[in-house]
Design a protein around this motif. Structure first.
Motif, PDB file in Angstrom:
ATOM      1  N   ASP A  25     -15.775   5.093  -4.390  1.00  0.00           N
ATOM      2  CA  ASP A  25     -14.505   4.855  -3.718  1.00  0.00           C
ATOM      3  C   ASP A  25     -14.378   3.429  -3.199  1.00  0.00           C
ATOM      4  O   ASP A  25     -13.432   3.108  -2.474  1.00  0.00           O
ATOM      5  CB  ASP A  25     -14.318   5.847  -2.562  1.00  0.00           C
ATOM      6  CG  ASP A  25     -15.395   5.707  -1.496  1.00  0.00           C
ATOM      7  OD1 ASP A  25     -16.348   4.913  -1.689  1.00  0.00           O
ATOM      8  OD2 ASP A  25     -15.292   6.401  -0.468  1.00  0.00           O
TER       9      ASP A  25
ATOM     10  N   GLU B  88      -9.968  16.591 -10.808  1.00  0.00           N
ATOM     11  CA  GLU B  88      -9.391  15.243 -10.871  1.00  0.00           C
ATOM     12  C   GLU B  88      -8.626  15.044 -12.177  1.00  0.00           C
ATOM     13  O   GLU B  88      -7.596  14.348 -12.206  1.00  0.00           O
ATOM     14  CB  GLU B  88     -10.507  14.195 -10.731  1.00  0.00           C
ATOM     15  CG  GLU B  88     -11.053  14.099  -9.307  1.00  0.00           C
ATOM     16  CD  GLU B  88     -12.274  13.219  -9.204  1.00  0.00           C
ATOM     17  OE1 GLU B  88     -12.583  12.761  -8.092  1.00  0.00           O
ATOM     18  OE2 GLU B  88     -12.957  12.996 -10.234  1.00  0.00           O
TER      19      GLU B  88
ATOM     20  N   THR C 118       3.613  13.568  -5.448  1.00  0.00           N
ATOM     21  CA  THR C 118       2.408  14.024  -4.749  1.00  0.00           C
ATOM     22  C   THR C 118       2.565  15.429  -4.194  1.00  0.00           C
ATOM     23  O   THR C 118       1.688  16.292  -4.347  1.00  0.00           O
ATOM     24  CB  THR C 118       2.056  13.050  -3.617  1.00  0.00           C
ATOM     25  OG1 THR C 118       1.822  11.759  -4.175  1.00  0.00           O
ATOM     26  CG2 THR C 118       0.806  13.500  -2.881  1.00  0.00           C
TER      27      THR C 118
ATOM     28  N   ARG D 166      -3.634  13.135  -2.185  1.00  0.00           N
ATOM     29  CA  ARG D 166      -3.694  11.663  -2.085  1.00  0.00           C
ATOM     30  C   ARG D 166      -5.129  11.160  -2.203  1.00  0.00           C
ATOM     31  O   ARG D 166      -5.384  10.123  -2.841  1.00  0.00           O
ATOM     32  CB  ARG D 166      -3.066  11.215  -0.769  1.00  0.00           C
ATOM     33  CG  ARG D 166      -1.543  11.343  -0.738  1.00  0.00           C
ATOM     34  CD  ARG D 166      -0.944  10.648   0.474  1.00  0.00           C
ATOM     35  NE  ARG D 166      -1.311  11.307   1.725  1.00  0.00           N
ATOM     36  CZ  ARG D 166      -0.612  12.290   2.294  1.00  0.00           C
ATOM     37  NH1 ARG D 166       0.502  12.717   1.707  1.00  0.00           N
ATOM     38  NH2 ARG D 166      -0.991  12.837   3.432  1.00  0.00           N
ATOM     39  N   ASN D 167      -6.067  11.889  -1.601  1.00  0.00           N
ATOM     40  CA  ASN D 167      -7.476  11.496  -1.717  1.00  0.00           C
ATOM     41  C   ASN D 167      -7.945  11.566  -3.167  1.00  0.00           C
ATOM     42  O   ASN D 167      -8.655  10.679  -3.651  1.00  0.00           O
ATOM     43  CB  ASN D 167      -8.356  12.389  -0.848  1.00  0.00           C
ATOM     44  CG  ASN D 167      -8.191  12.117   0.631  1.00  0.00           C
ATOM     45  OD1 ASN D 167      -7.748  11.035   1.024  1.00  0.00           O
ATOM     46  ND2 ASN D 167      -8.551  13.086   1.457  1.00  0.00           N
TER      47      ASN D 167
ATOM     48  N   GLU E 219      -6.567   8.594  -5.064  1.00  0.00           N
ATOM     49  CA  GLU E 219      -7.292   7.376  -4.702  1.00  0.00           C
ATOM     50  C   GLU E 219      -8.647   7.319  -5.404  1.00  0.00           C
ATOM     51  O   GLU E 219      -9.042   6.289  -5.953  1.00  0.00           O
ATOM     52  CB  GLU E 219      -7.486   7.307  -3.190  1.00  0.00           C
ATOM     53  CG  GLU E 219      -8.195   6.034  -2.719  1.00  0.00           C
ATOM     54  CD  GLU E 219      -8.352   5.993  -1.211  1.00  0.00           C
ATOM     55  OE1 GLU E 219      -9.147   5.164  -0.733  1.00  0.00           O
ATOM     56  OE2 GLU E 219      -7.682   6.802  -0.524  1.00  0.00           O
ATOM     57  N   HIS E 220      -9.355   8.453  -5.404  1.00  0.00           N
ATOM     58  CA  HIS E 220     -10.661   8.494  -6.066  1.00  0.00           C
ATOM     59  C   HIS E 220     -10.525   8.311  -7.574  1.00  0.00           C
ATOM     60  O   HIS E 220     -11.345   7.643  -8.204  1.00  0.00           O
ATOM     61  CB  HIS E 220     -11.355   9.821  -5.770  1.00  0.00           C
ATOM     62  CG  HIS E 220     -11.698   9.990  -4.321  1.00  0.00           C
ATOM     63  ND1 HIS E 220     -11.962  11.222  -3.760  1.00  0.00           N
ATOM     64  CD2 HIS E 220     -11.835   9.090  -3.321  1.00  0.00           C
ATOM     65  CE1 HIS E 220     -12.235  11.066  -2.473  1.00  0.00           C
ATOM     66  NE2 HIS E 220     -12.151   9.788  -2.186  1.00  0.00           N
TER      67      HIS E 220
ATOM     68  N   TYR F 118      -8.144   6.658  -9.197  1.00  0.00           N
ATOM     69  CA  TYR F 118      -7.845   5.252  -9.477  1.00  0.00           C
ATOM     70  C   TYR F 118      -9.102   4.397  -9.359  1.00  0.00           C
ATOM     71  O   TYR F 118      -9.332   3.467 -10.147  1.00  0.00           O
ATOM     72  CB  TYR F 118      -6.774   4.738  -8.520  1.00  0.00           C
ATOM     73  CG  TYR F 118      -5.358   5.174  -8.867  1.00  0.00           C
ATOM     74  CD1 TYR F 118      -5.115   6.098  -9.877  1.00  0.00           C
ATOM     75  CD2 TYR F 118      -4.264   4.664  -8.175  1.00  0.00           C
ATOM     76  CE1 TYR F 118      -3.822   6.495 -10.191  1.00  0.00           C
ATOM     77  CE2 TYR F 118      -2.969   5.049  -8.466  1.00  0.00           C
ATOM     78  CZ  TYR F 118      -2.751   5.969  -9.487  1.00  0.00           C
ATOM     79  OH  TYR F 118      -1.470   6.355  -9.796  1.00  0.00           O
ATOM     80  N   THR F 119      -9.939   4.722  -8.365  1.00  0.00           N
ATOM     81  CA  THR F 119     -11.180   3.959  -8.178  1.00  0.00           C
ATOM     82  C   THR F 119     -12.121   4.167  -9.345  1.00  0.00           C
ATOM     83  O   THR F 119     -12.701   3.210  -9.880  1.00  0.00           O
ATOM     84  CB  THR F 119     -11.880   4.387  -6.872  1.00  0.00           C
ATOM     85  OG1 THR F 119     -11.023   4.088  -5.766  1.00  0.00           O
ATOM     86  CG2 THR F 119     -13.203   3.654  -6.686  1.00  0.00           C
TER      87      THR F 119
ATOM     88  N   SER G  23      -4.745   0.707 -10.654  1.00  0.00           N
ATOM     89  CA  SER G  23      -4.103   0.683  -9.339  1.00  0.00           C
ATOM     90  C   SER G  23      -2.720   1.284  -9.329  1.00  0.00           C
ATOM     91  O   SER G  23      -2.050   1.296  -8.294  1.00  0.00           O
ATOM     92  CB  SER G  23      -4.026  -0.771  -8.832  1.00  0.00           C
ATOM     93  OG  SER G  23      -3.300  -1.582  -9.750  1.00  0.00           O
ATOM     94  N   ASN G  24      -2.239   1.816 -10.472  1.00  0.00           N
ATOM     95  CA  ASN G  24      -0.893   2.392 -10.489  1.00  0.00           C
ATOM     96  C   ASN G  24      -0.799   3.470 -11.565  1.00  0.00           C
ATOM     97  O   ASN G  24      -1.732   3.683 -12.347  1.00  0.00           O
ATOM     98  CB  ASN G  24       0.163   1.297 -10.735  1.00  0.00           C
ATOM     99  CG  ASN G  24      -0.154   0.460 -11.965  1.00  0.00           C
ATOM    100  OD1 ASN G  24      -0.582   0.972 -12.991  1.00  0.00           O
ATOM    101  ND2 ASN G  24       0.047  -0.852 -11.833  1.00  0.00           N
TER     102      ASN G  24
END
Length: 542
Positions: free
Chosen positions: A364, A451, A464, A479-480, A483-484, A486-487, A492-493
């Motif tokens: 992350d 995921e 979302t 949301r978490n 974020e994970h 994307y990481t 980033s989008n």
């Protein structure tokens, strides 16, 4: 591999432990070798001088725990070695002034009283013990008996007032005499130039230094210290190794790595055996992950040497019982980088350092030292990070007791759930440690099945809240997950996520749970990923 490369890399860690700029030991080796050449010593004597100069002070971190206990910062304490003549009253007073340093006055007073009662016993024979340990390591590395004897006498002084105080004058091996004058004149030259180095050599001739060696240094100082800061020091030192070079087979290389790593682990009583434990875990984990022989060997060796950078962090931090302050954490965060720097000069060792540099990075982006995203952390570093974390949890630390195997496994799996560690790496390490492995369904970039569900909906532009509703999870959890994801995949989008999903085959046309073929047979559901939840009744997103 040439043993000189391995010993030279270790010397860079010794530099850090003495609060000196990296390559201090390499420069002192060049001075010692130039002295040996100027004096016309035989090839065998030059070879002994070369390896002895590289090995000087390797044992000085072995009692860093005691040094930090009494004097606060063991690295700052050792850095004062060059400020006063060894064994002098000024040196003793300077040492005593650091008792309890970094603590409130009352605590320092208590430390002083305790030291007067019993602590001085810790210092008795400390320097002699350093040379004895250095001699032992030289033997483990396969260096000649001449080198072993010279390293064991590295702190003896010409006047007989050195350590352990058994030799004086010409009874001290020539390699020891050369290494000692090389060490101290390097510091003097770096700080004050050639004149300062010559002044030091003359002042200590006949006491600390061999007067004849000191005379040769003073007479040829310009040539001996010429270009020390201009050349590529590493290449110059490795290139200056006498013809009697020691070459290692791969099995000898592994033995030497273990000898050095276990020596480094002596720095803290809480780290004893850590390197070997981590290496064993990653070796077994690599096999379960199906890594090739070469990749497995590199990973295992990285597990052996991953802690070299700890030499550059004070035991006042490693052995602290309370919480670390912000500045202390910054030092801790640097140690993987220091490991990389120590190993980066050698083409054989550099790949090990590259893996070790990322063992504390997290998927992350919360790791250190570079806060790499998950996509930038190679599998080898993920496995090494999991093994290092598990082994550390199974060991006692100053602020906690050792965790049980079950507790350590639970903590690691929590890191996976939180999106910080990779599930495949963790399960491989836990399997290597004897735990029952959890069967996990993972996709590209370590994406979990859930995921992948989220990614497929994000790629199709589902909002979302709608994703949360369809998957029966909270918006915050959604949301978490995003974020994970994307990481892990390094985007980033949504556009980047969509492209990743398409390129990795995660977005086929949706299939019903079963499809009847023309012959009436039921087509099987995809085995790679679960189907998307039904979108019946949901609103179209804009």
């Amino acid at each position: 591999m040439r043993l000189a490369e391995l010993v030279a890399a270790l010397s860079l860690g010794v530099d850090l432990g003495f609060g000196q700029p990296m390559e201090h030991v390499l420069r002192q080796t060049r001075i010692s070798m130039r002295l040996a050449e100027t004096m016309g010593l035989a090839e065998s004597e030059q070879s002994a001088a070369y390896h002895t100069a590289l090995m000087v002070n390797v044992g000085c971190h072995s009692d860093a725990h005691e040094q930090a206990k009494w004097f606060g910062d063991d690295i700052a304490l050792k850095a004062k070695k060059y400020e006063h003549e060894l064994g002098s009253l000024a040196a003793a007073l300077a040492t005593m002034r650091t008792l309890g340093k970094g603590n409130p006055p009352l605590h320092r007073f208590r430390v002083g009283v305790e030291f007067a009662i019993s602590g001085h016993h810790d210092l008795n024979g400390m320097i002699a013990q350093h040379s004895a340990l250095g001699r032992r390591l030289a033997g483990q590395l396969g260096l000649s008996r001449a080198v072993q004897e010279a390293v064991g006498a590295a702190y003896e002084q010409w006047d007989g007032k050195g350590w352990p105080g058994e030799l004086r004058g010409n009874a001290i091996p020539m390699a020891s005499r050369l290494a000692q004058i090389g060490e101290f004149t390097e510091v003097a030259h770096r700080i004050g130039g050639t004149s300062a180095a010559v002044s030091l050599a003359r002042k200590r001739a006949g006491t600390q230094f061999d007067p004849e060696v000191a005379e040769v240094f003073c007479a040829h100082a310009d040539d001996i210290v010429s270009g020390l800061d201009d050349a590529e020091t590493w290449a110059a030192v490795i290139g200056a190794e006498p013809s009697l070079a020691v070459h290692l087979s791969w099995s000898q290389f592994d033995e030497a790595l273990f000898a050095i790593a276990e020596f480094v682990d002596l720095k803290s009583p809480y780290m004893l055996g850590h390197a070997r434990g981590v290496a064993e875990l990653v070796g077994a984990a690599a096999a379960s992950l199906g890594l090739g022989r070469t990749e497995s060997d590199v990973l295992r060796r990285a597990g052996v040497v991953h802690g070299l950078g700890r030499l550059g962090v004070s035991n006042a931090i490693w052995d602290k019982r309370g919480a670390l302050g912000a500045g202390e954490w910054e030092r801790v965060r640097m140690h993987p980088y220091l490991t990389e720097r120590i190993l980066s000069q050698s083409s054989t060792l550099a790949p090990l350092g590259a893996i070790a540099a990322a063992l504390r990075e997290r998927l992350d982006g919360s790791g250190y030292p570079r806060r790499l995203p998950g996509s930038a952390i190679p599998l080898s570093a993920r496995v090494l990070g999991a093994a290092d974390a598990y082994q550390a949890m199974r060991e006692p630390r100053p602020h906690r007791s050792a965790l049980t195997p079950r507790e350590a496994a639970t903590e690691l799996r929590r890191e996976v759930t939180a999106g910080r560690m990779a599930g495949d790496a963790v399960e491989a390490v836990l399997g290597a440690a004897g735990h029952r492995m959890t069967r996990r369904r993972t996709g590209p970039a370590g994406l979990t099945a859930r995921e992948i569900d989220v990614l497929r909906l994000v790629s199709r532009g589902v909002a979302t809240r709608e994703i949360a509703s369809q998957l029966v999870i909270s918006p915050k959890t959604t949301r978490n997950h995003i974020e994970h994801i994307y990481t892990k995949i390094g985007v980033s989008n949504r556009a980047g996520a969509s492209l990743f999903a398409v390129q990795h085959g995660l977005l086929p046309d949706e299939e019903p749970p079963s499809v009847a073929g023309e012959d009436g047979a039921i087509a099987p559901r995809s085995r790679q990923h679960p189907p998307l939840p039904s979108k019946k009744g949901t609103r179209r997103t804009r």
